[in-house]
Design a protein around this motif. Structure first.
Motif, mmCIF file in Angstrom:
data_model
loop_
_atom_site.group_PDB
_atom_site.id
_atom_site.type_symbol
_atom_site.label_atom_id
_atom_site.label_comp_id
_atom_site.label_asym_id
_atom_site.label_seq_id
_atom_site.Cartn_x
_atom_site.Cartn_y
_atom_site.Cartn_z
ATOM 1 N N ASP A 1 0.828 -1.211 0.000
ATOM 2 C CA ASP A 1 0.000 0.000 0.000
ATOM 3 C C ASP A 1 0.863 1.263 0.000
ATOM 4 O OD1 ASP A 1 -2.251 -1.581 0.043
ATOM 5 O OD2 ASP A 1 -2.596 -1.378 2.199
ATOM 6 N N LEU A 2 1.975 1.218 0.743
ATOM 7 C CA LEU A 2 2.856 2.385 0.759
ATOM 8 C C LEU A 2 3.487 2.606 -0.612
ATOM 9 C CD1 LEU A 2 4.266 4.640 2.344
ATOM 10 C CD2 LEU A 2 6.072 2.994 2.906
ATOM 11 N N PRO B 1 4.250 18.155 1.764
ATOM 12 C CA PRO B 1 2.783 18.192 1.702
ATOM 13 C C PRO B 1 2.254 17.001 0.899
ATOM 14 C CG PRO B 1 3.677 20.380 1.354
ATOM 15 C CD PRO B 1 4.855 19.447 1.374
ATOM 16 N N GLY B 2 1.283 16.308 1.469
ATOM 17 C CA GLY B 2 0.762 15.106 0.842
ATOM 18 C C GLY B 2 1.547 13.857 1.168
ATOM 19 N N GLY B 3 2.687 14.004 1.878
ATOM 20 C CA GLY B 3 3.505 12.856 2.248
ATOM 21 C C GLY B 3 2.789 11.952 3.233
ATOM 22 N N ARG B 4 3.217 10.692 3.270
ATOM 23 C CA ARG B 4 2.525 9.673 4.055
ATOM 24 C C ARG B 4 3.345 9.227 5.261
ATOM 25 N NH1 ARG B 4 -2.201 8.077 1.251
ATOM 26 N NH2 ARG B 4 -2.238 9.336 -0.648
ATOM 27 N N ALA C 1 -1.346 8.059 7.846
ATOM 28 C CA ALA C 1 -1.657 9.486 7.916
ATOM 29 C C ALA C 1 -1.022 10.202 6.733
ATOM 30 C CB ALA C 1 -1.156 10.087 9.233
ATOM 31 N N ARG C 2 -1.623 11.335 6.382
ATOM 32 C CA ARG C 2 -1.136 12.139 5.254
ATOM 33 C C ARG C 2 -0.950 13.563 5.736
ATOM 34 N NH1 ARG C 2 -4.858 11.104 0.744
ATOM 35 N NH2 ARG C 2 -6.317 12.178 2.100
ATOM 36 N N LYS C 3 0.153 14.177 5.333
ATOM 37 C CA LYS C 3 0.407 15.553 5.745
ATOM 38 C C LYS C 3 -0.488 16.508 4.967
ATOM 39 C CE LYS C 3 3.960 19.074 6.343
ATOM 40 N NZ LYS C 3 5.404 19.388 6.256
ATOM 41 N N ARG C 4 -1.270 17.302 5.699
ATOM 42 C CA ARG C 4 -2.134 18.286 5.074
ATOM 43 C C ARG C 4 -1.295 19.438 4.527
ATOM 44 N NH1 ARG C 4 -5.569 16.991 9.706
ATOM 45 N NH2 ARG C 4 -4.468 18.571 10.893
#
Length: 240
Positions: free
Chosen positions: A63-64, A163-166, A229-232
């Motif tokens: 998934d990653l 931004p958008g990183g997991r 989690a995802r960075k906003r």
């Protein structure tokens, strides 16, 4: 204790499969980070062999990998000997940086995953450039770090992510601090410190990390929380 330790913990023994000794190591004048470092130094090969398969990690890493850009930058916090996370991601063409508190774990990781970079350091004292990584992985490692340092590490992880990183991380499901002598049947002591899953979720959200999935991962009579989690792109939610 800057750069004393590398924090890898790839699999916590069942909560009921070892004697939990509720020690307060700092009160006793013992540095828990040194206990963790020494424990993994002593039991590195007993904990994970050179050719161990990914096992339960396979689906998580699948998934990653589906979320990463081509040749993504990934930080593996608590990388251990580099197997399976760093090796799987490096073999897929990504640039991996691993950090772990154990000298032996890092020495093995450098030999087992020559395409990745490894740092022996205390992850809670690590200073890395902002927005450096497309993903951060922290599996069974946070729970080996002093609880009062964990919120700051999560804050730093959010800062290191683009931004958008997991973030893929395991945490405690229930609050507990304690140790186990003769861990894994060896002669070393291991130590853990964790809060509950709801608190970890709040810490993630407070630092601008949107929790996209939360799972319970059974482990013997207890278990762990698994967070995606995802960075906003906007500012952190300070109201959480």
């Amino acid at each position: 204790m800057l750069f004393l330790v590398d924090a890898q913990a790839t699999s916590l023994p069942s909560a009921v499969s070892f004697a939990r000794a509720p020690l307060s190591l700092p009160v006793m004048g013992i540095d828990p980070t040194e206990v963790v470092r020494s424990g993994y130094n002593a039991l590195s090969r007993l904990y994970r062999g050179d050719d161990d398969t990914s096992g339960q990690y396979d689906g998580w890493l699948d998934d990653l990998l589906a979320c990463l850009p081509e040749r993504g930058q990934v930080l593996d916090v608590g990388c251990g000997c580099g197997v399976p996370v760093a090796r799987r991601l490096s073999d897929a063409g990504h640039q991996v940086t691993g950090v772990d508190v154990s000298d032996v774990q890092i020495e093995r990781a450098r030999a087992l995953v020559p395409g990745a970079d490894f740092i022996r350091a205390d992850a809670t004292a690590l200073d890395l450039p902002d927005t450096s990584f497309d993903a951060v992985v922290c599996l069974y490692a946070l729970i080996h770090m002093p609880l009062d340092r964990q919120p700051r590490l999560l804050e730093n992880i959010a800062r290191w992510l683009r931004p958008g990183g997991r973030l893929l991380a395991t945490t405690g499901q229930d609050a507990w601090t304690g140790s186990s002598d003769d861990w894994l049947g060896g002669t070393a002591t291991m130590w853990w410190s964790q809060t509950d899953a709801a608190t970890y979720r709040a810490w993630l959200q407070r630092n601008g990390l949107e929790v996209t999935e939360q799972q319970f991962v059974p482990d013997g009579g207890s278990g762990h929380a698994l967070f995606w989690a995802r960075k906003r792109s906007g500012p952190p939610d300070l109201s959480v």
